[in-house]
Design a protein around this motif. Structure first.
Motif: not given
Ligand code: GUN
Ligand code: ZN
Length: 438
Positions: A250-255
């Motif tokens: 869903x976003x960078x941090x979610x990676x």
């Protein structure tokens, strides 16, 4: 070993003074002492409270006219980039390709790694920085050189081998399996030795395959006390690239969340382009951010929102981010942090700034049990600052009586020339100006 007592103006923090510089969050003695026994803090307070016998038995270092603080803590830097500080900018991705990767490729050479590690650690100490979280390069010998240099100086230091298995020159790429195996060998060799700790170090999401990130997450979970260090949401083009590379997330941090790379002792550089939900996830998972203002200004990355991060409960430490940052001095970096906070309309107040450079770093690195202030039993890493070390500071400080005003001028006009002495575990290591006193 004879006890040491440092005499001078003493300041340390008990907690974050917050946006209004809460006076209950720090202790300050204009004529104070820090007592050191066997490398640890034995006490601190008003000089007048010391008993004659304890004074007679100790070796007194007279720093009157100077300010004694806990050692400064740099939460994110790349030692192998010392040779490219100030390389003409452009923005992050271009800078990495043109300057950073070629410079790091040379660290296959163990002798270069040794020379550079010795240089950087000596210079950190000369700048009053006693603890750091440091990226080596992809080469295991670059970690060996860094850790050996830190061990020789008895520094509390966190370091790790960069993991990169794509989107970098072939000479700088490992593979997921090789990177994990090399990291495991380095953990066995260095983690917990002396004052050292190991950080699993995927450079950032774009230069690791999903498999490499997965193995990095498994490694972090494999051994107690391991760290994770990487980069997060520094630059807008980088964020767009991550969205393309990881369309399922869903976003960078979610990676990073997906691969088990959030949690205690995980610290990410930058975190500029984040929303409220991402800050909440950082706080809830105990993941910290390294605020790198001089790097962010140099590469035009944007203005980190320190106030929003702290309001959300995220631990934030200060960092030089050498070589995108332009100085090893956390005093200069603090001056830049203030300017960046002004651009966010939330000016960083003076006491909170010095908290950021000291105890906040210990908290972000989960080292507050042993570092960050002068609580009894903590390791005696200290810096002694000469507030009027330059003609401009001396001129500026004439007639200034308030502590806050003095500290603010020091953060704005000060730099490594103000570092009079540095102590590592109670041992004085740096002497850039002669000792004070009669
Ligand atoms: N993002 C990925 N690698 C780097 C690096 O070496 N420096 C900075 N500032 N950002 C990065
Ligand atoms: Zn960095």
């Amino acid at each position: 070993m004879q006890d040491i007592i440092l005499r001078g103006e003493v300041l340390h923090f008990l907690r974050d003074p917050g946006p209004d510089d809460d006076a209950a969050a720090w202790q300050h003695w204009p004529d104070g002492y820090v007592a050191i026994h066997a490398g640890r803090i034995a006490g601190c307070g008003d000089w007048a409270a010391l008993s004659a016998p304890s004074l007679a038995a100790a070796n007194v270092h007279d720093h009157r006219g100077r300010l004694i603080l806990p050692g400064l803590i740099d939460c994110h830097l790349h030692y192998a980039q010392a040779g490219i500080i100030g390389a003409f900018g452009r923005q992050l991705l271009d800078w990495l390709q043109h300057y950073t990767f070629p410079a790091e490729a040379a660290f296959a050479d163990a002798e270069l790694a040794r020379r550079t590690a010795d240089f950087v650690l000596d210079r950190l100490l000369a700048h009053g920085t006693t603890t750091a979280a440091v990226f080596a390069t992809v080469h295991p010998v670059s970690v060996d050189a860094l850790m050996a240099a830190a061990l020789a100086r008895n520094m509390r230091l966190i370091g790790g081998k960069v993991l990169m298995d794509r989107h970098a020159p072939p000479a700088l790429c490992d593979s997921a399996e090789r990177g994990a195996a090399e990291s495991a060998a380095l953990i066995a060799r260095w983690h917990g030795k002396g004052r050292l700790a190991y950080a699993v170090t995927p450079r950032f999401a774009p230069t690791s395959t999903p498999r490499q990130l997965q193995l990095a997450g498994e490694l972090y979970a494999s051994t107690p006390g391991l760290y994770v260090q990487s980069h997060l949401a520094e630059n807008r083009a980088e964020c767009q690239w991550v969205a393309q590379l990881f369309p399922g997330r869903s976003d960078y941090l979610d990676v990073y969340r997906h691969y088990g790379l959030l949690g205690p002792r995980c610290i990410y550089g930058h975190g500029i382009h984040l929303d409220a939900a991402q800050r909440q996830l950082l706080a809830a998972s105990g993941t910290a951010l390294a605020f790198c203002p001089s790097s962010n200004l140099f590469l035009g990355s944007g203005f980190f929102d320190y106030h929003a991060a702290r309001q959300a409960g995220v631990a934030v430490g200060l960092a030089s981010d050498i070589g995108a940052g332009t100085s090893l001095s956390l005093i200069r970096t603090l001056g830049d942090a203030y300017k960046v906070s002004q651009c966010r309309q939330q000016p960083l107040p003076p006491l909170r700034g010095w908290y950021l450079a000291t105890l906040a770093g210990a908290e972000a690195l989960r080292l507050e049990h042993c570092l960050g202030n002068f609580a009894v039993g903590k390791e005696a890493d200290c810096v002694v600052l000469a507030p009027a070390a330059t003609p401009e500071l001396a001129f500026r400080l004439q007639g200034v009586t308030s502590l806050a005003e003095r500290l603010f001028a020091l953060a704005t006009l000060g730099d490594e020339r103000c570092v009079a002495a540095t102590y590592v575990a109670g041992q004085q290591v740096g002497r850039s100006v002669p000792p004070a006193g009669p």
